[in-house]
Write a protein that holds these residues in place. Structure first.
Motif, PDB file in Angstrom:
ATOM      1  N   ASP A  72      22.794  -1.378  -6.815  1.00  0.00           N
ATOM      2  CA  ASP A  72      23.930  -0.473  -6.980  1.00  0.00           C
ATOM      3  C   ASP A  72      24.865  -0.511  -5.777  1.00  0.00           C
ATOM      4  N   SER A  73      24.309  -0.660  -4.586  1.00  0.00           N
ATOM      5  CA  SER A  73      25.127  -0.777  -3.381  1.00  0.00           C
ATOM      6  C   SER A  73      24.285  -1.393  -2.274  1.00  0.00           C
ATOM      7  N   GLU A  74      24.969  -1.928  -1.277  1.00  0.00           N
ATOM      8  CA  GLU A  74      24.249  -2.537  -0.162  1.00  0.00           C
ATOM      9  C   GLU A  74      25.067  -2.416   1.114  1.00  0.00           C
ATOM     10  N   LEU A  75      24.341  -2.392   2.210  1.00  0.00           N
ATOM     11  CA  LEU A  75      24.937  -2.368   3.533  1.00  0.00           C
ATOM     12  C   LEU A  75      24.071  -3.263   4.408  1.00  0.00           C
ATOM     13  N   THR A  76      24.676  -4.253   5.046  1.00  0.00           N
ATOM     14  CA  THR A  76      23.908  -5.157   5.890  1.00  0.00           C
ATOM     15  C   THR A  76      24.523  -5.234   7.282  1.00  0.00           C
ATOM     16  N   ASP A  77      23.670  -5.534   8.240  1.00  0.00           N
ATOM     17  CA  ASP A  77      24.099  -5.730   9.622  1.00  0.00           C
ATOM     18  C   ASP A  77      23.135  -6.721  10.262  1.00  0.00           C
ATOM     19  N   GLY A  78      23.576  -7.955  10.419  1.00  0.00           N
ATOM     20  CA  GLY A  78      22.714  -8.974  11.001  1.00  0.00           C
ATOM     21  C   GLY A  78      21.497  -9.237  10.132  1.00  0.00           C
ATOM     22  N   ASP A  79      20.301  -9.014  10.703  1.00  0.00           N
ATOM     23  CA  ASP A  79      19.060  -9.287   9.970  1.00  0.00           C
ATOM     24  C   ASP A  79      18.536  -8.078   9.210  1.00  0.00           C
ATOM     25  N   ARG A  80      19.315  -7.022   9.126  1.00  0.00           N
ATOM     26  CA  ARG A  80      18.869  -5.783   8.474  1.00  0.00           C
ATOM     27  C   ARG A  80      19.750  -5.451   7.278  1.00  0.00           C
ATOM     28  N   GLY A  81      19.148  -4.778   6.293  1.00  0.00           N
ATOM     29  CA  GLY A  81      19.902  -4.387   5.118  1.00  0.00           C
ATOM     30  C   GLY A  81      19.337  -3.137   4.481  1.00  0.00           C
ATOM     31  N   VAL A  82      20.216  -2.417   3.803  1.00  0.00           N
ATOM     32  CA  VAL A  82      19.857  -1.234   3.020  1.00  0.00           C
ATOM     33  C   VAL A  82      20.411  -1.470   1.625  1.00  0.00           C
ATOM     34  N   PHE A  83      19.530  -1.390   0.627  1.00  0.00           N
ATOM     35  CA  PHE A  83      19.911  -1.708  -0.748  1.00  0.00           C
ATOM     36  C   PHE A  83      19.523  -0.558  -1.663  1.00  0.00           C
ATOM     37  N   GLU A  84      20.533   0.040  -2.301  1.00  0.00           N
ATOM     38  CA  GLU A  84      20.294   1.073  -3.307  1.00  0.00           C
ATOM     39  C   GLU A  84      20.149   0.350  -4.643  1.00  0.00           C
ATOM     40  N   TRP A  85      19.110   0.690  -5.391  1.00  0.00           N
ATOM     41  CA  TRP A  85      18.819  -0.024  -6.628  1.00  0.00           C
ATOM     42  C   TRP A  85      18.474   0.931  -7.765  1.00  0.00           C
ATOM     43  N   SER A  86      18.646   0.417  -8.970  1.00  0.00           N
ATOM     44  CA  SER A  86      18.204   1.073 -10.201  1.00  0.00           C
ATOM     45  C   SER A  86      17.357   0.057 -10.949  1.00  0.00           C
ATOM     46  N   SER A  87      16.293   0.533 -11.579  1.00  0.00           N
ATOM     47  CA  SER A  87      15.429  -0.392 -12.304  1.00  0.00           C
ATOM     48  C   SER A  87      14.938   0.236 -13.596  1.00  0.00           C
ATOM     49  N   VAL A  88      14.525  -0.632 -14.490  1.00  0.00           N
ATOM     50  CA  VAL A  88      13.867  -0.210 -15.720  1.00  0.00           C
ATOM     51  C   VAL A  88      12.616  -1.075 -15.865  1.00  0.00           C
ATOM     52  N   PHE A  89      11.458  -0.410 -15.849  1.00  0.00           N
ATOM     53  CA  PHE A  89      10.183  -1.074 -16.082  1.00  0.00           C
ATOM     54  C   PHE A  89       9.869  -0.979 -17.566  1.00  0.00           C
ATOM     55  N   THR A  90       9.230  -2.003 -18.117  1.00  0.00           N
ATOM     56  CA  THR A  90       8.800  -1.994 -19.509  1.00  0.00           C
ATOM     57  C   THR A  90       7.281  -2.117 -19.541  1.00  0.00           C
ATOM     58  N   ASP A  91       6.633  -1.173 -20.256  1.00  0.00           N
ATOM     59  CA  ASP A  91       5.170  -1.197 -20.331  1.00  0.00           C
ATOM     60  C   ASP A  91       4.714  -2.088 -21.496  1.00  0.00           C
ATOM     61  N   HIS A  92       3.415  -2.201 -21.674  1.00  0.00           N
ATOM     62  CA  HIS A  92       2.857  -3.091 -22.702  1.00  0.00           C
ATOM     63  C   HIS A  92       3.230  -2.675 -24.122  1.00  0.00           C
ATOM     64  N   ALA A  93       3.510  -1.385 -24.323  1.00  0.00           N
ATOM     65  CA  ALA A  93       3.892  -0.899 -25.657  1.00  0.00           C
ATOM     66  C   ALA A  93       5.395  -0.986 -25.890  1.00  0.00           C
ATOM     67  N   GLY A  94       6.133  -1.491 -24.900  1.00  0.00           N
ATOM     68  CA  GLY A  94       7.581  -1.590 -25.032  1.00  0.00           C
ATOM     69  C   GLY A  94       8.320  -0.377 -24.526  1.00  0.00           C
ATOM     70  N   GLY A  95       7.591   0.640 -24.024  1.00  0.00           N
ATOM     71  CA  GLY A  95       8.235   1.826 -23.466  1.00  0.00           C
ATOM     72  C   GLY A  95       8.981   1.489 -22.184  1.00  0.00           C
ATOM     73  N   GLN A  96      10.096   2.167 -21.985  1.00  0.00           N
ATOM     74  CA  GLN A  96      10.899   1.900 -20.796  1.00  0.00           C
ATOM     75  C   GLN A  96      10.838   3.080 -19.836  1.00  0.00           C
TER      76      GLN A  96
END
Length: 127
Positions: A72-96
């Motif tokens: 969703d967004s990122e901020l980096t400085d040299g060898d460091r970074g901050v990453f805001e993320w969104s995810s959707v996991f899917t289980d074995h039954a197809g549930g999200q």
């Protein structure tokens, strides 16, 4: 004439890492971590080295064979970074299962030296 390799940036490493994590291939994921790397994650605490870090990913993959991640967004400085993320996991039954958070990381030699993950584990709790 060969062109010198472009040094890996936090952004390039994290994008490659999330592609590997979406594939649910533990070895590909671990290939993004230095052997001495540290991963700090809710409910698992501080994990050091490939053997300990593997346990976290094995548990995630066993429960959720599917994953999609968006940066969703990122901020980096040299060898460091901050990453805001969104995810959707899917289980074995197809549930999200939706989750979002922030990874604070440092890269060394083109791989993660440290990753500190901040997210609320409650949305991923067993229903």
């Amino acid at each position: 004439m060969t062109t010198p390799a472009t040094p890996a940036t936090p952004s390039s490493v994290v994008r490659s890492y999330w592609t590997a994590e979406e594939s649910r291939d533990i070895d590909a994921v671990l290939g993004h971590y230095q052997p001495y790397a540290e991963l700090i994650v809710p409910e698992f605490g501080r994990l050091t080295g490939h053997e300990e870090i593997r346990k976290f990913y094995a548990a995630s993959i066993a429960r959720f064979p599917g994953l999609r991640v968006v940066i969703d967004s990122e901020l980096t400085d040299g060898d460091r970074g901050v990453f805001e993320w969104s995810s959707v996991f899917t289980d074995h039954a197809g549930g999200q299962w939706a989750s979002n958070g922030v990874n604070v990381l440092r890269v060394s030699g083109g791989k993660f030296a440290s990753v500190h993950v901040y997210y609320d584990p409650a949305p991923l709790a067993e229903r």
